[in-house]
Design a protein around this motif. Structure first.
Motif, PDB file in Angstrom:
ATOM      1  N   PHE A 182       0.844  -1.247   0.009  1.00 34.54           N
ATOM      2  CA  PHE A 182       0.035  -0.092   0.000  1.00 34.54           C
ATOM      3  C   PHE A 182       0.849   1.227  -0.027  1.00 34.54           C
ATOM      4  O   PHE A 182       0.558   2.225  -0.569  1.00 34.54           O
ATOM      5  N   ARG A 189      -0.098   3.099  -3.138  1.00 36.20           N
ATOM      6  CA  ARG A 189      -1.424   4.180  -2.770  1.00 36.20           C
ATOM      7  C   ARG A 189      -0.949   5.394  -2.004  1.00 36.20           C
ATOM      8  O   ARG A 189      -1.959   6.102  -1.786  1.00 36.20           O
ATOM      9  N   THR A 190       0.375   5.374  -1.458  1.00 36.53           N
ATOM     10  CA  THR A 190       0.488   6.720  -0.694  1.00 36.53           C
ATOM     11  C   THR A 190       1.330   7.691  -1.503  1.00 36.53           C
ATOM     12  O   THR A 190       1.928   7.436  -2.400  1.00 36.53           O
ATOM     13  N   TYR A 191       1.507   8.771  -0.972  1.00 40.09           N
ATOM     14  CA  TYR A 191       2.001   9.940  -1.808  1.00 40.09           C
ATOM     15  C   TYR A 191       3.616   9.375  -1.944  1.00 40.09           C
ATOM     16  O   TYR A 191       4.334  10.021  -2.762  1.00 40.09           O
ATOM     17  N   ARG A 224       4.272   7.031  -4.421  1.00 42.78           N
ATOM     18  CA  ARG A 224       3.931   7.550  -5.864  1.00 42.78           C
ATOM     19  C   ARG A 224       5.399   8.320  -6.021  1.00 42.78           C
ATOM     20  O   ARG A 224       5.660   8.652  -7.393  1.00 42.78           O
ATOM     21  N   LEU A 262       8.189   6.361  -7.256  1.00 37.70           N
ATOM     22  CA  LEU A 262       8.130   5.891  -8.492  1.00 37.70           C
ATOM     23  C   LEU A 262       8.248   6.665  -9.405  1.00 37.70           C
ATOM     24  O   LEU A 262       8.914   6.589 -10.577  1.00 37.70           O
ATOM     25  N   ALA A 263       7.888   8.053  -9.186  1.00 36.72           N
ATOM     26  CA  ALA A 263       7.768   9.105 -10.310  1.00 36.72           C
ATOM     27  C   ALA A 263       9.181   9.593 -10.349  1.00 36.72           C
ATOM     28  O   ALA A 263      10.122   9.811 -11.307  1.00 36.72           O
ATOM     29  N   ALA A 285       9.772  15.001 -12.113  1.00 36.44           N
ATOM     30  CA  ALA A 285       9.104  14.691 -10.707  1.00 36.44           C
ATOM     31  C   ALA A 285       9.470  16.086 -10.007  1.00 36.44           C
ATOM     32  O   ALA A 285       8.440  16.526  -9.380  1.00 36.44           O
ATOM     33  N   ILE A 319       7.084  17.400  -6.734  1.00 40.11           N
ATOM     34  CA  ILE A 319       7.607  16.403  -5.992  1.00 40.11           C
ATOM     35  C   ILE A 319       8.833  16.459  -4.936  1.00 40.11           C
ATOM     36  O   ILE A 319       9.773  16.893  -5.943  1.00 40.11           O
ATOM     37  N   PRO A 320       8.891  16.495  -3.615  1.00 43.14           N
ATOM     38  CA  PRO A 320      10.091  16.784  -2.997  1.00 43.14           C
ATOM     39  C   PRO A 320      11.036  15.650  -3.367  1.00 43.14           C
ATOM     40  O   PRO A 320      11.184  14.610  -2.412  1.00 43.14           O
ATOM     41  N   PHE A 377       9.712   1.039 -11.338  1.00 43.18           N
ATOM     42  CA  PHE A 377       8.749   0.114 -11.383  1.00 43.18           C
ATOM     43  C   PHE A 377       9.167  -0.741 -10.176  1.00 43.18           C
ATOM     44  O   PHE A 377      10.305  -1.336 -10.212  1.00 43.18           O
TER      45      PHE A 377
END
Lengths: 487, 308
Positions: free
Chosen positions: B175, B179-181, B184, B187-188, B196, B201-202, B259
């Motif tokens: 999760f 599902r969390t920032y 995410r 991955l970014a 990113a 995104i920090p 990934f």
């Protein structure tokens, strides 16, 4: 004898990707010494056709002959090169970690032995000077350190460069998208010279002015097939737009009244270092102009970092979102779906009990897909399944869908077709009226007309400030070179 | 999505087929015992591989080579401080976590402040951690508190207690990743760090937290491994360096970053253990065993890589 035959004869070529017919029954003939303009909307099939010609993709149906010789199933990138075909694609293909000279050597493997770096450097520099006089690029510059405009110059010059082989056909796919006016004109002049010497060029561009001024013949594509093929003198801008299938919204040429600065709160203020103060007021669309690579992008990034509290030289109170123009390097997340690419700038707001709410994510993506007309039937498809222009729309959707009230745009219309541009302009206007603020770096003169205020950049600083009624090509060029006369 | 498109499917296919070979040679009850053993050892692999997976996902060049040293230092200090006393279990655990936090922060400081590539930074820092462990305890083995040893080796039926705990952690981390920032963001950053950054995104904070999390998980792994194997030893982390990376890669996480998946870690950890067991069962000598292990890992990566 070779001169009698068309350089390329594409006959009834079709290509589909899954259920999508990217190309059907395409016909294209290019004669020696001819520049053929190829226009059409994003997703009309231009890039697919070029990929087939250059051997990257193979056609499902139809035949292609080069100088009368039909290509076979074994046709690939190296065969295309042997024939004398060179391509400059929209997504640049230089290796960013290598120098300009080393990149030139990749196209010319026959350069070898001691001092190959010098040989390659000399070759590419000669061609750079030939196509783009006074470019200021050195052979030992690392490509990744160059601005996107200079990378594009290297890419283009490399495509034309030849040692002993004959370059017969050069495909230019949106070659001027990152170039400023001066370099773009240099290129178009060179194209004319190249074709006068017997070479052929396929010029793909959304800048209809360039196609009309440079090509001998224009082919219009729509929905994967050719809808018009005629000598350039039989076309004008209106006919081209009509054939492409979009109605040209009349450029809002409101007889420009004196424009004053917006009577709203100042949202960005950058005190002058060498140039002039830079101010942006809420609800304005402010343009950054000047020759490409004069620090406009860097200034946008500086403003962006300031909005996150990382830079102090800029005063800004609101959050800012960024629309990258350099899609590959600074925009797209290649492993993600369209949906995730849109939502990434907003997901922080969608967190409930530590988890991102997937419903909100879908909603925001759907909303902006509709508003910007992103062409896909499924937002869970990978972003790379979209054409370049549609990928750019995704980047717009990302910024406009975010809660940020200031949107910074880094020459974001590269490779975007004219219909889409009109749509986006309209949405920008609408959002600005609703109180959003836009700072817009662009290399296109036409786009500066949408700005309330324009700052012209030189050597990394804003040197001139022009209200919209004073924005003309002459005034911008003037300020780009001599700040004293334009301010 | 088709099941064959899941990147973790290959590790699990390998695991199942190897287990079938073992069970067909040695019978079902021996097969079950092997599975229990695989779960016991695999649990430790998974624990460090979770951290390594997040680090690798940050993008090319990101890897934490200090995992073994971190395990050793954390468990050495904890065992000596607890000195076999069960009252010290919780303080010992907190010390382990604190050491993990420190090591993670130190690693990241080397990477970001001195601009050293992660592979060099974590390799060289691991010499520091290992030397500290030697200096601290002269390489002596201190027994773990009885309760810790019992927990680390305990089972419910045939299922190891620790395996259940780490399984729960795996689900949580699934999760976290998807599902969390924070997940995410990882991955970014791994796909396109520049994009990113421009998406707000920090980036550096994300990398910092990831390296810290990896070190904390490694430290915790050291704590329980010491309980499991009767004390901390200087070479206890040795096989965990390559194992953490192998498990991540075989599990279908991209070495190029961006990934990742968690089911693959379990598949790969069990696979690695069962593979060695199978080769043992077949009675192969050590030389052949190593050659075959290498060849099979290459094969699995090649097959799964082609499908991606």
């Amino acid at each position: 004898m070779i001169n009698d035959l068309p350089v390329v004869d594409v006959h009834g070529v079709g290509k589909s990707f899954g259920a999508v017919n990217a190309l059907q029954d395409a016909h294209l003939v290019v004669q020696p010494g001819e520049c053929v303009g190829l226009v059409g909307h994003n997703g009309a099939g231009k890039s697919t056709l070029m990929n087939i010609l250059s051997g990257v993709l193979s056609p499902d149906t139809g035949t292609i002959s080069f100088a009368g010789e039909a290509i076979t199933a074994r046709y690939g990138v190296s065969e295309a090169k042997q024939f004398g075909l060179r391509c400059v694609f929209q997504e640049l293909s230089l290796c960013p970690n290598l120098t300009v000279a080393e990149n030139a050597r990749i196209t010319h493997p026959q350069i070898r032995g001691f001092g190959w770096r010098n040989d390659a450097s000399e070759l590419i520099k000669n061609w750079l000077d030939e196509v783009f006089p006074d470019n200021g690029i050195k052979g030992d510059d690392v490509v990744g350190d160059l601005t996107i405009a200079r990378r594009q110059m290297v890419e283009i010059s490399r495509a034309f460069s030849s040692l002993d082989e004959q370059v017969r056909l050069v495909i230019l796919d949106e070659p001027t998208s990152s170039l400023d006016k001066i370099s773009a004109d240099q290129l178009l002049t060179f194209v004319k010279k190249f074709t006068a010497q017997g070479g052929s060029v396929i010029l793909i561009s959304h800048m209809l002015r360039e196609v009309l001024s440079t090509s001998d013949r224009i082919v219009v594509m729509r929905d994967g097939t050719m809808v018009a093929d005629d000598a350039t003198e039989n076309f004008d801008r209106d006919r081209l737009v009509r054939e492409m299938g979009s109605v040209l919204a009349e450029d809002a040429e409101e007889a420009s009244a004196e424009t004053a600065r917006a009577n709203t709160a100042r949202v960005i203020q950058i005190p002058a270092k060498d140039g002039i103060d830079l101010n942006v007021f809420q609800g304005e669309i402010v343009g950054f102009a000047g020759i490409a690579g004069q620090g406009q992008t860097e200034k946008l990034i500086q403003i962006f970092d300031a909005s996150n509290g990382k830079v102090n030289a800029v005063n800004i109170d609101n959050a800012a979102a960024f629309v990258a123009g350099d899609r590959q390097a600074a925009g797209v997340f290649p492993g993600w779906s369209i949906e995730k690419n849109i939502s990434i700038a907003s997901v922080r707001m969608m967190v409930q009990r530590y988890l991102i709410d997937p419903l909100q994510e879908i909603n925001i993506s759907n909303e902006w897909k509709e508003r910007l007309g992103i062409r896909t039937d499924d937002l869970s498809n990978n972003i790379l399944s979209l054409s370049g222009g549609n990928q750019q729309k995704v980047l717009f959707a990302r910024a406009l869908g975010s809660p940020a009230q200031i949107v910074l745009m880094d020459d974001p219309m590269r490779g975007v077709d004219i219909g889409t541009k009109q749509d986006v302009y309209a949405i920008l206007k609408q959002e600005a009226e609703n109180g959003r603020t836009f700072v817009w770096y662009t290399t296109e003169m036409d786009e500066l007309k949408h700005c309330d205020y324009v700052y012209v950049f030189r050597d990394g600083e804003a040197v001139a400030e022009l209200p919209s009624h004073k924005v003309t090509e002459a005034s911008i060029l003037n300020a780009s070179f001599d700040p004293a006369t334009a301010a | 999505m088709n099941l064959t498109e899941k990147p973790w499917i290959w590790a699990w296919l390998g695991t199942v087929s190897i287990w079938l070979v073992i069970a067909s040679i040695s019978g079902l009850s021996a097969g079950t015992e092997v599975l229990t053993a695989a779960a016991s050892f695999g649990t430790f692999f998974v624990l460090v591989a979770i951290g390594q997976m997040f680090v690798v996902t940050l993008g090319p060049g990101n890897v934490d080579l200090s995992i073994p040293a971190c395990m050793t230092l954390a468990s050495t200090v904890a065992m000596k401080v607890m000195n076999g006393s069960e009252a010290m279990l919780i303080p010992g655990f907190l010390i382990v976590v604190a050491i993990g936090l420190t090591i993670g922060a130190f690693n990241f400081a080397l990477i970001i402040l001195l601009r050293i590539p992660p592979i060099i930074a974590t390799l060289s820092s691991s010499f520091l951690y290992l030397s500290t462990a030697i200096w601290y305890n002269r390489g002596l083995r201190v027994k773990p508190p009885e309760a810790l040893a019992e927990f680390a080796t305990g089972k419910i039926g045939v299922v190891p207690l620790l395996a259940i705990a780490v399984l729960i952690l795996t689900v949580l981390m699934h999760f976290v990743l998807h599902r969390t920032y924070f997940g995410r963001s990882i991955l970014a950053v791994g796909q396109n760090a520049k994009a990113a950054h421009l998406a707000g995104i920090p980036v550096e904070r994300t990398r910092f937290l990831t390296y810290v999390m990896c070190a904390v998980l490694a430290a915790i792994c050291g704590y329980f491994l010491a309980g499991f194997s009767g004390g901390a030893a200087l070479n206890m982390g040795e096989e965990y360096l390559l194992m953490s990376i192998a498990v991540v890669v075989i599990g279908g996480t991209s070495v190029a970053g961006g990934f990742a998946n968690l089911p693959g870690l379990w598949g790969a950890a069990l696979f690695m253990f069962l593979l060695v067991t199978m080769l043992n069962t077949l009675g192969l000598s050590a030389g052949y065993r190593l050659i075959l292990t290498g060849a099979i890992i290459v094969a699995v990566i090649a097959i799964s890589g082609k499908k991606r």
